[in-house]
Each structure stands twice: as structure tokens, then as C-alpha cells.
Scaffold this motif. Structure first.
Motif, mmCIF file in Angstrom:
data_model
loop_
_atom_site.group_PDB
_atom_site.id
_atom_site.type_symbol
_atom_site.label_atom_id
_atom_site.label_comp_id
_atom_site.label_asym_id
_atom_site.label_seq_id
_atom_site.Cartn_x
_atom_site.Cartn_y
_atom_site.Cartn_z
ATOM 1 N N LEU A 116 0.863 -1.172 0.000
ATOM 2 C CA LEU A 116 0.000 0.000 0.000
ATOM 3 C C LEU A 116 0.902 1.225 0.000
ATOM 4 O O LEU A 116 1.810 1.313 0.827
ATOM 5 N N VAL A 117 0.658 2.153 -0.904
ATOM 6 C CA VAL A 117 1.373 3.427 -0.894
ATOM 7 C C VAL A 117 0.422 4.426 -0.242
ATOM 8 O O VAL A 117 -0.687 4.649 -0.725
ATOM 9 N N LEU A 118 0.871 4.989 0.872
ATOM 10 C CA LEU A 118 0.024 5.889 1.653
ATOM 11 C C LEU A 118 0.486 7.330 1.530
ATOM 12 O O LEU A 118 1.657 7.597 1.311
ATOM 13 N N ALA A 119 -0.438 8.259 1.724
ATOM 14 C CA ALA A 119 -0.113 9.689 1.679
ATOM 15 C C ALA A 119 0.562 10.149 2.959
ATOM 16 O O ALA A 119 1.240 11.165 2.976
ATOM 17 N N GLU A 120 0.374 9.385 4.029
ATOM 18 C CA GLU A 120 0.944 9.736 5.318
ATOM 19 C C GLU A 120 1.762 8.568 5.857
ATOM 20 O O GLU A 120 1.606 7.443 5.418
ATOM 21 N N ASP A 121 2.583 8.838 6.829
ATOM 22 C CA ASP A 121 3.438 7.823 7.437
ATOM 23 C C ASP A 121 2.673 7.094 8.542
ATOM 24 O O ASP A 121 2.371 7.684 9.578
ATOM 25 N N PRO A 122 2.374 5.799 8.348
ATOM 26 C CA PRO A 122 1.627 5.078 9.378
ATOM 27 C C PRO A 122 2.426 4.833 10.660
ATOM 28 O O PRO A 122 1.853 4.503 11.687
ATOM 29 N N ALA A 123 3.734 5.015 10.603
ATOM 30 C CA ALA A 123 4.554 4.886 11.810
ATOM 31 C C ALA A 123 4.356 6.093 12.725
ATOM 32 O O ALA A 123 4.667 6.036 13.909
ATOM 33 N N ARG A 125 -5.918 5.027 6.069
ATOM 34 C CA ARG A 125 -7.067 5.539 5.307
ATOM 35 C C ARG A 125 -6.640 6.439 4.152
ATOM 36 O O ARG A 125 -7.488 6.904 3.395
ATOM 37 N N SER A 126 -5.335 6.689 4.016
ATOM 38 C CA SER A 126 -4.849 7.609 2.971
ATOM 39 C C SER A 126 -4.175 6.862 1.820
ATOM 40 O O SER A 126 -3.142 7.269 1.330
ATOM 41 N N VAL A 127 -4.781 5.766 1.367
ATOM 42 C CA VAL A 127 -4.209 4.924 0.313
ATOM 43 C C VAL A 127 -4.162 5.692 -1.006
ATOM 44 O O VAL A 127 -5.161 6.246 -1.458
ATOM 45 N N LYS A 128 -2.980 5.707 -1.624
ATOM 46 C CA LYS A 128 -2.792 6.365 -2.919
ATOM 47 C C LYS A 128 -2.638 5.345 -4.046
ATOM 48 O O LYS A 128 -3.104 5.558 -5.154
ATOM 49 N N MET A 129 -1.953 4.241 -3.763
ATOM 50 C CA MET A 129 -1.753 3.200 -4.759
ATOM 51 C C MET A 129 -1.699 1.848 -4.049
ATOM 52 O O MET A 129 -1.321 1.776 -2.882
ATOM 53 N N VAL A 130 -2.051 0.798 -4.802
ATOM 54 C CA VAL A 130 -1.996 -0.565 -4.275
ATOM 55 C C VAL A 130 -1.269 -1.440 -5.293
ATOM 56 O O VAL A 130 -1.587 -1.414 -6.485
ATOM 57 N N PHE A 131 -0.272 -2.186 -4.813
ATOM 58 C CA PHE A 131 0.448 -3.147 -5.649
ATOM 59 C C PHE A 131 0.171 -4.523 -5.078
ATOM 60 O O PHE A 131 0.383 -4.769 -3.899
ATOM 61 N N GLN A 132 -0.323 -5.422 -5.946
ATOM 62 C CA GLN A 132 -0.623 -6.783 -5.535
ATOM 63 C C GLN A 132 0.128 -7.735 -6.449
ATOM 64 O O GLN A 132 -0.011 -7.670 -7.673
ATOM 65 N N GLU A 133 0.948 -8.596 -5.852
ATOM 66 C CA GLU A 133 1.793 -9.520 -6.595
ATOM 67 C C GLU A 133 2.599 -8.779 -7.676
ATOM 68 O O GLU A 133 2.755 -9.248 -8.794
ATOM 69 N N VAL A 144 -2.580 -2.254 -8.974
ATOM 70 C CA VAL A 144 -4.002 -2.519 -9.132
ATOM 71 C C VAL A 144 -4.852 -1.381 -8.568
ATOM 72 O O VAL A 144 -6.020 -1.567 -8.233
ATOM 73 N N THR A 145 -4.280 -0.204 -8.516
ATOM 74 C CA THR A 145 -4.978 0.968 -8.010
ATOM 75 C C THR A 145 -6.246 1.201 -8.824
ATOM 76 O O THR A 145 -6.222 1.172 -10.048
ATOM 77 N N ASN A 146 -7.353 1.421 -8.142
ATOM 78 C CA ASN A 146 -8.651 1.661 -8.782
ATOM 79 C C ASN A 146 -9.032 0.549 -9.747
ATOM 80 O O ASN A 146 -9.670 0.796 -10.764
ATOM 81 N N GLY A 147 -8.590 -0.672 -9.476
ATOM 82 C CA GLY A 147 -8.956 -1.805 -10.305
ATOM 83 C C GLY A 147 -8.182 -1.891 -11.601
ATOM 84 O O GLY A 147 -8.383 -2.808 -12.377
ATOM 85 N N GLY A 148 -7.275 -0.948 -11.854
ATOM 86 C CA GLY A 148 -6.507 -0.965 -13.091
ATOM 87 C C GLY A 148 -5.224 -1.746 -12.947
ATOM 88 O O GLY A 148 -4.771 -2.031 -11.851
ATOM 89 N N ASP A 149 -4.643 -2.107 -14.054
ATOM 90 C CA ASP A 149 -3.363 -2.817 -14.067
ATOM 91 C C ASP A 149 -2.394 -1.911 -14.822
ATOM 92 O O ASP A 149 -2.396 -1.879 -16.041
ATOM 93 N N PHE A 150 -1.590 -1.154 -14.089
ATOM 94 C CA PHE A 150 -0.760 -0.116 -14.704
ATOM 95 C C PHE A 150 0.715 -0.461 -14.777
ATOM 96 O O PHE A 150 1.554 0.394 -14.909
ATOM 97 N N GLY A 151 1.042 -1.710 -14.678
ATOM 98 C CA GLY A 151 2.446 -2.087 -14.803
ATOM 99 C C GLY A 151 2.853 -3.078 -13.738
ATOM 100 O O GLY A 151 2.078 -3.422 -12.865
ATOM 101 N N ILE A 152 4.095 -3.508 -13.829
ATOM 102 C CA ILE A 152 4.580 -4.535 -12.912
ATOM 103 C C ILE A 152 5.837 -4.053 -12.204
ATOM 104 O O ILE A 152 6.674 -3.370 -12.800
#
Length: 82
Positions: A36-43, A50-58, A62-70
Motif C-alpha cells: 500500500l502506498v500511503l499519503a501519510e506515514d503510518p509509523a 485511510r490515505s491509500v494512494k496506490m496498491v500493488f498486488q503480486e 491494481v490501483t482503482n482496479g486498473g493494471d498499470f504495470g509490474i
């Protein structure tokens, strides 16, 4: 627990408890990870989750259901089937 201890508990410590620390639990070359790429530091701010900007799965964005690269080659494991 402070926010950094919570993050470590649900990542590194969980992988160690399950005996999969060689492959999961931290971001290191050769390990598998969903990120998860967040806008704020969870530490610092535990509500940053709650500030998710991007999600990488495997390795795939897969941000917003799209597949934008590996990010990295995907090596699926039988026990990791979704």
C-alpha cells in the motif's frame, strides 16, 4: 503499542510466527509483497491507513482496479492462491 510497533507486529512478527519470514513480512529483494502506498506515514499516524494512494498486488499496480504495470516478476505460491 505505538504505531511503529503495530506495523511490525502485523508484518515482520506475523511472518516469523508463521515461519515464512524468508519470503514474507518485510520489503527486501527476493521477497513477495503486496504494498500500500500511503499519503501519510503510518509509523507516525495510525490513521494513515485511510490515505491509500496506490496498491500493488503480486507486483502489479491494481490501483482503482486498473493494471498499470509490474514492479517485479511474480512467482505465485500454491498456498497464496486468492
Amino acid at each position: 503499542m505505538n504505531p511503529l510497533q503495530v506495523l511490525r507486529t502485523v508484518t515482520v512478527n506475523a511472518a516469523e510466527l508463521l515461519g515464512v519470514q524468508a519470503e514474507l513480512g518485510s520489503l527486501e529483494p527476493g521477497k513477495r509483497a503486496d504494498i500500500l502506498v500511503l499519503a501519510e506515514d503510518p509509523a507516525v499516524n495510525p490513521h494513515a491507513i485511510r490515505s491509500v494512494k496506490m496498491v500493488f498486488q503480486e507486483g502489479r499496480n491494481v490501483t482503482n482496479g486498473g493494471d498499470f504495470g509490474i514492479l517485479a516478476p511474480v512467482h505465485p505460491q500454491p498456498w497464496a492462491a486468492r
